[in-house]
Design a protein around this motif. Sequence first.
Motif, PDB file in Angstrom:
ATOM      1  N   ASN A 143      21.617  40.098  33.681  1.00 16.31           N
ATOM      2  CA  ASN A 143      22.195  39.965  32.561  1.00 16.31           C
ATOM      3  C   ASN A 143      23.387  38.875  32.450  1.00 16.31           C
ATOM      4  N   SER A 144      23.322  37.841  33.340  1.00 16.39           N
ATOM      5  CA  SER A 144      24.070  36.915  33.603  1.00 16.39           C
ATOM      6  C   SER A 144      23.135  35.562  33.717  1.00 16.39           C
ATOM      7  N   LEU A 145      24.084  34.320  33.599  1.00 22.48           N
ATOM      8  CA  LEU A 145      23.319  32.954  33.811  1.00 22.48           C
ATOM      9  C   LEU A 145      22.927  32.846  35.288  1.00 22.48           C
ATOM     10  N   THR A 146      21.954  32.421  35.457  1.00 22.97           N
ATOM     11  CA  THR A 146      21.189  32.359  36.776  1.00 22.97           C
ATOM     12  C   THR A 146      20.684  30.933  37.479  1.00 22.97           C
ATOM     13  N   TRP A 147      20.338  30.084  36.021  1.00 17.76           N
ATOM     14  CA  TRP A 147      19.634  28.668  36.500  1.00 17.76           C
ATOM     15  C   TRP A 147      19.795  27.744  35.266  1.00 17.76           C
ATOM     16  N   ASN A 148      20.015  26.567  35.335  1.00 16.40           N
ATOM     17  CA  ASN A 148      19.900  25.365  34.339  1.00 16.40           C
ATOM     18  C   ASN A 148      18.765  24.745  34.968  1.00 16.40           C
ATOM     19  N   PRO A 187      26.605  21.135  48.913  1.00  9.64           N
ATOM     20  CA  PRO A 187      25.491  21.852  49.482  1.00  9.64           C
ATOM     21  C   PRO A 187      24.876  22.979  48.526  1.00  9.64           C
ATOM     22  N   ASN A 188      25.385  23.032  47.332  1.00 10.72           N
ATOM     23  CA  ASN A 188      25.051  24.195  46.454  1.00 10.72           C
ATOM     24  C   ASN A 188      23.849  24.043  45.447  1.00 10.72           C
ATOM     25  N   MET A 189      22.941  24.969  45.356  1.00  7.57           N
ATOM     26  CA  MET A 189      22.009  24.844  44.515  1.00  7.57           C
ATOM     27  C   MET A 189      22.604  24.852  42.995  1.00  7.57           C
ATOM     28  N   ASN A 190      22.121  23.806  42.086  1.00 10.86           N
ATOM     29  CA  ASN A 190      23.014  23.770  41.018  1.00 10.86           C
ATOM     30  C   ASN A 190      21.912  23.687  39.658  1.00 10.86           C
ATOM     31  N   GLY A 191      20.675  23.841  40.089  1.00  7.57           N
ATOM     32  CA  GLY A 191      19.588  23.992  38.839  1.00  7.57           C
ATOM     33  C   GLY A 191      18.332  23.336  39.197  1.00  7.57           C
ATOM     34  N   GLY A 209      17.353  23.718  29.690  1.00  6.87           N
ATOM     35  CA  GLY A 209      17.165  25.119  29.588  1.00  6.87           C
ATOM     36  C   GLY A 209      17.977  25.956  30.205  1.00  6.87           C
ATOM     37  N   VAL A 210      18.269  27.161  29.876  1.00  9.93           N
ATOM     38  CA  VAL A 210      19.020  28.300  30.604  1.00  9.93           C
ATOM     39  C   VAL A 210      18.211  29.359  31.111  1.00  9.93           C
ATOM     40  N   TYR A 211      18.295  30.026  32.143  1.00 15.43           N
ATOM     41  CA  TYR A 211      17.867  31.040  32.573  1.00 15.43           C
ATOM     42  C   TYR A 211      19.010  32.269  32.835  1.00 15.43           C
ATOM     43  N   PHE A 212      18.598  33.426  32.444  1.00 18.17           N
ATOM     44  CA  PHE A 212      19.467  34.670  32.631  1.00 18.17           C
ATOM     45  C   PHE A 212      18.685  35.515  33.323  1.00 18.17           C
ATOM     46  N   ALA A 213      19.373  35.958  34.418  1.00 14.55           N
ATOM     47  CA  ALA A 213      18.943  37.149  35.466  1.00 14.55           C
ATOM     48  C   ALA A 213      18.620  38.460  34.662  1.00 14.55           C
ATOM     49  N   VAL A 214      17.693  38.990  34.902  1.00 14.63           N
ATOM     50  CA  VAL A 214      17.419  40.449  34.342  1.00 14.63           C
ATOM     51  C   VAL A 214      16.860  41.355  35.505  1.00 14.63           C
ATOM     52  N   ALA A 215      16.812  42.639  35.112  1.00 15.86           N
ATOM     53  CA  ALA A 215      16.638  43.784  36.211  1.00 15.86           C
ATOM     54  C   ALA A 215      15.053  44.004  35.794  1.00 15.86           C
TER      55      ALA A 215
END
Length: 264
Positions: A143-148, A187-191, A209-215
């Motif tokens: 339920n939070s942002l995980t990817w752009n 060094p960080n993955m950023n999208g 686009g935005v991706y939200f993590a879900v269970a």
Amino acid sequence: MKGAFFVNKTGGFYWVDLMSTDAAGAREFYEKVLEWSPQDITTPDGSTYMMLTHEGDLVAGLGEHSAAMKAQGVPSMWNSYVTVDDVAASVDAARNLGATIMLEPRTIEGAGTMAHIVDPVGAAISLWQPDGHDGGEKFNTPNSLTWNELMTRDPVTAAEFYIALFGWSFEEVEDSEPPYTTILNGPNMNGGLLDATTLLPDGAPSMWGVYFAVADTDATVDAAVAGGGRVIHGPVDMPGVGRTAVIADPQGAVFSVIRSEQPG
């Protein structure tokens, strides 16, 4: 800050917000689908903006288009924000690199300074210089942002622009079809950067686009449909990535959800 990939630093995605044609309707939808709790704040211009939280942590924002924007037919959309040290300098640099400036730097007292630009391939993106509002408080957890992700027919031009503007680097994902590139901020993955030549409909612009993590992707899709949303794609399994779906909320704003196979 919770989550493995996102680091609240210059050049990173740290915030997203939804500007909707119907903020009240969107609020009800995301309360049900992503279990977000809204907190109203009044902006300096008198409009209402909602801070959306999940289990007490800030995850996103929600506002409503002005009457003028509605009259112009501006659609509901999710906005991705990149942290910068100096918005004015970044806007000048973006302009010199071929971007169109949609909103010149605007300071929100007690929060920060923002600007909105359209990059040379036609994708809208926002810039944020924090001064009181430090953005999301968790990432990569349900339920939070995980990817752009940037979808474009011209990934080469897009990459050149963002390398020059933010200092990002890009790593091609081997054997991906369509071609896919991971964006790195240091060094960080950023999208991600997707070559969407075969995916975007005729006339459709490039877009972030935005991706939200879900269970549970399927349960989230079911909740979205029950809440008046519609499924654009999926759910589908992406080996080594996770189970994803693309959804439009009742006002037409598009977002993606993923139950990730990656460690959070």
